[in-house]
Design a protein around this motif. Structure first.
Motif, PDB file in Angstrom:
ATOM      1  N   LEU A 113       0.916  -1.171   0.111  1.00 42.47           N
ATOM      2  CA  LEU A 113       0.179  -0.405   0.253  1.00 42.47           C
ATOM      3  C   LEU A 113       0.948   1.381  -0.103  1.00 42.47           C
ATOM      4  CD1 LEU A 113      -2.669  -0.896   3.138  1.00 42.47           C
ATOM      5  CD2 LEU A 113      -2.908  -0.690   0.052  1.00 42.47           C
ATOM      6  N   LEU A 114      -0.037   2.414  -0.035  1.00 40.91           N
ATOM      7  CA  LEU A 114       0.800   3.541  -0.395  1.00 40.91           C
ATOM      8  C   LEU A 114       1.420   3.915   1.265  1.00 40.91           C
ATOM      9  CD1 LEU A 114       1.981   5.782  -2.243  1.00 40.91           C
ATOM     10  CD2 LEU A 114      -0.292   7.579  -1.860  1.00 40.91           C
ATOM     11  N   ASP A 115       1.278   3.938   1.548  1.00 40.74           N
ATOM     12  CA  ASP A 115       1.405   4.332   3.548  1.00 40.74           C
ATOM     13  C   ASP A 115       3.101   4.028   3.268  1.00 40.74           C
ATOM     14  OD1 ASP A 115       0.138   6.930   3.600  1.00 40.74           O
ATOM     15  OD2 ASP A 115      -1.357   5.260   4.997  1.00 40.74           O
ATOM     16  N   ASP A 116       2.802   2.229   3.477  1.00 37.07           N
ATOM     17  CA  ASP A 116       3.801   1.193   4.085  1.00 37.07           C
ATOM     18  C   ASP A 116       4.881   1.186   2.673  1.00 37.07           C
ATOM     19  OD1 ASP A 116       2.040   0.001   5.948  1.00 37.07           O
ATOM     20  OD2 ASP A 116       1.144  -1.131   4.359  1.00 37.07           O
ATOM     21  N   THR A 117       4.621   1.358   1.216  1.00 35.03           N
ATOM     22  CA  THR A 117       5.914   1.778   0.334  1.00 35.03           C
ATOM     23  C   THR A 117       6.921   3.260   0.520  1.00 35.03           C
ATOM     24  OG1 THR A 117       3.577   0.758  -1.050  1.00 35.03           O
ATOM     25  CG2 THR A 117       6.365   2.435  -2.151  1.00 35.03           C
ATOM     26  N   LEU A 118       5.379   4.160   1.237  1.00 30.70           N
ATOM     27  CA  LEU A 118       6.107   5.506   1.616  1.00 30.70           C
ATOM     28  C   LEU A 118       7.187   5.506   3.322  1.00 30.70           C
ATOM     29  CD1 LEU A 118       3.759   8.007   0.713  1.00 30.70           C
ATOM     30  CD2 LEU A 118       5.987   7.986  -0.224  1.00 30.70           C
ATOM     31  N   LYS A 119       6.755   4.737   3.109  1.00 25.17           N
ATOM     32  CA  LYS A 119       7.237   3.629   4.736  1.00 25.17           C
ATOM     33  C   LYS A 119       9.432   3.633   3.873  1.00 25.17           C
ATOM     34  CE  LYS A 119       7.978   1.536   9.401  1.00 25.17           C
ATOM     35  NZ  LYS A 119       6.655   1.138   9.820  1.00 25.17           N
ATOM     36  N   ASP A 146       7.018  12.683   2.055  1.00 23.40           N
ATOM     37  CA  ASP A 146       5.526  12.302   1.816  1.00 23.40           C
ATOM     38  C   ASP A 146       4.701  13.018   2.221  1.00 23.40           C
ATOM     39  OD1 ASP A 146       3.164  11.078   2.670  1.00 23.40           O
ATOM     40  OD2 ASP A 146       3.555   9.962   4.719  1.00 23.40           O
ATOM     41  N   THR A 147       4.354  13.555   0.696  1.00 22.40           N
ATOM     42  CA  THR A 147       3.612  15.245   0.640  1.00 22.40           C
ATOM     43  C   THR A 147       2.651  14.436  -0.226  1.00 22.40           C
ATOM     44  OG1 THR A 147       4.925  15.000  -0.678  1.00 22.40           O
ATOM     45  CG2 THR A 147       5.993  16.613   0.554  1.00 22.40           C
ATOM     46  N   ARG A 151       2.081  12.125  -3.390  1.00 21.62           N
ATOM     47  CA  ARG A 151       1.035  11.263  -2.931  1.00 21.62           C
ATOM     48  C   ARG A 151       0.422  11.219  -5.132  1.00 21.62           C
ATOM     49  NH1 ARG A 151      -0.535   8.400   1.609  1.00 21.62           N
ATOM     50  NH2 ARG A 151       1.260   8.718   3.495  1.00 21.62           N
ATOM     51  N   ARG A 155       0.502   7.436  -7.262  1.00 24.81           N
ATOM     52  CA  ARG A 155      -0.351   7.651  -7.744  1.00 24.81           C
ATOM     53  C   ARG A 155      -1.241   7.706  -9.275  1.00 24.81           C
ATOM     54  NH1 ARG A 155      -3.097   9.717  -3.088  1.00 24.81           N
ATOM     55  NH2 ARG A 155      -3.115   8.214  -0.927  1.00 24.81           N
ATOM     56  N   ARG A 190      -1.466  -0.904  -5.218  1.00 24.19           N
ATOM     57  CA  ARG A 190      -0.647  -1.481  -4.237  1.00 24.19           C
ATOM     58  C   ARG A 190       1.153  -0.778  -5.335  1.00 24.19           C
ATOM     59  NH1 ARG A 190      -0.704  -5.022  -0.022  1.00 24.19           N
ATOM     60  NH2 ARG A 190      -2.798  -5.393   0.762  1.00 24.19           N
TER      61      ARG A 190
END
Length: 204
Positions: A113-119, A146-147, A151, A155, A190
């Protein structure tokens, strides 16, 4: 023990001991993960002997690549510029005449997921910065952040993102993030991360 006593040094010592035990447990779990530990330019067989992940031998005199037999993380062992990735399912070690010349991998075991990718990506960038790597070609390839703008760009299936990093004139890392159509989760956004490591192949 009364509340006032609990606030005192005894409970502080107990809390510290508990934190130490949790840290040691986390280190033990991390150390149990299969890993490929390598230097760019070293003999392939040294990497095989050192690494806890099983990987096949090099073909003598050839330019080729091998893939670990299980999910594994990369531990880049340079004493100044070293870093560690999460576990990876896609992980290739490229060699030429039994010397390691590059690595290409996705530091994940499934599309994220995007949050986990950025992490993951931001942690890798932080490791690079903290060990002296420098982001290059920033005008065209700014570092990930992470802006809302980043994002929205990630996407967009036609855009994604790329950042480049140099470790002096010794190594280069490329990080790429793109949308991925996951057949197991067709309704979810994803992402795949690609990390490439080698001696420099672009100018700063």
């Amino acid at each position: 023990m009364s509340l006032l006593q609990c606030i005192g040094w005894r409970c502080g010592a107990m809390a510290l001991a508990g934190a130490v035990l949790l840290t040691l447990a986390a280190i033990e779990v991390l150390s149990d993960e299969p890993e490929i530990a390598l230097h760019i330019g070293e003999p392939y067989e040294l990497m095989r002997q050192r690494s806890s992940a099983v990987i096949g031998p090099a073909i003598p005199g050839q330019v080729s690549f091998n893939i670990p037999k299980t999910d594994a993380r990369l531990r880049f062992l340079d004493p100044e510029y070293g870093f560690v990735t999460p576990l990876a399912s896609f992980f290739t070690i490229i060699y030429n005449k039994e010397k390691i010349i590059s690595v290409r991998m996705s530091p994940q075991i499934e599309p994220l997921l995007l949050d986990d990718t950025l992490k993951v990506v931001l942690d890798l960038q932080d490791q690079l910065r903290n060990t002296g790597w420098t982001a290059i070609r920033l005008k065209d390839y700014p570092s990930f952040a992470d802006t809302p703008q980043w994002r929205a760009q990630l996407r967009d299936v036609n855009k994604g993102g790329t950042s480049y990093w140099h470790a002096g004139n010794q190594y280069q890392v490329m990080l790429v993030v793109g949308r991925f159509k996951d057949k197991k989760r067709p309704t979810e956004e994803r992402y795949l991360i690609t990390l490439a490591l080698a001696t420099p192949w672009t100018n700063p």
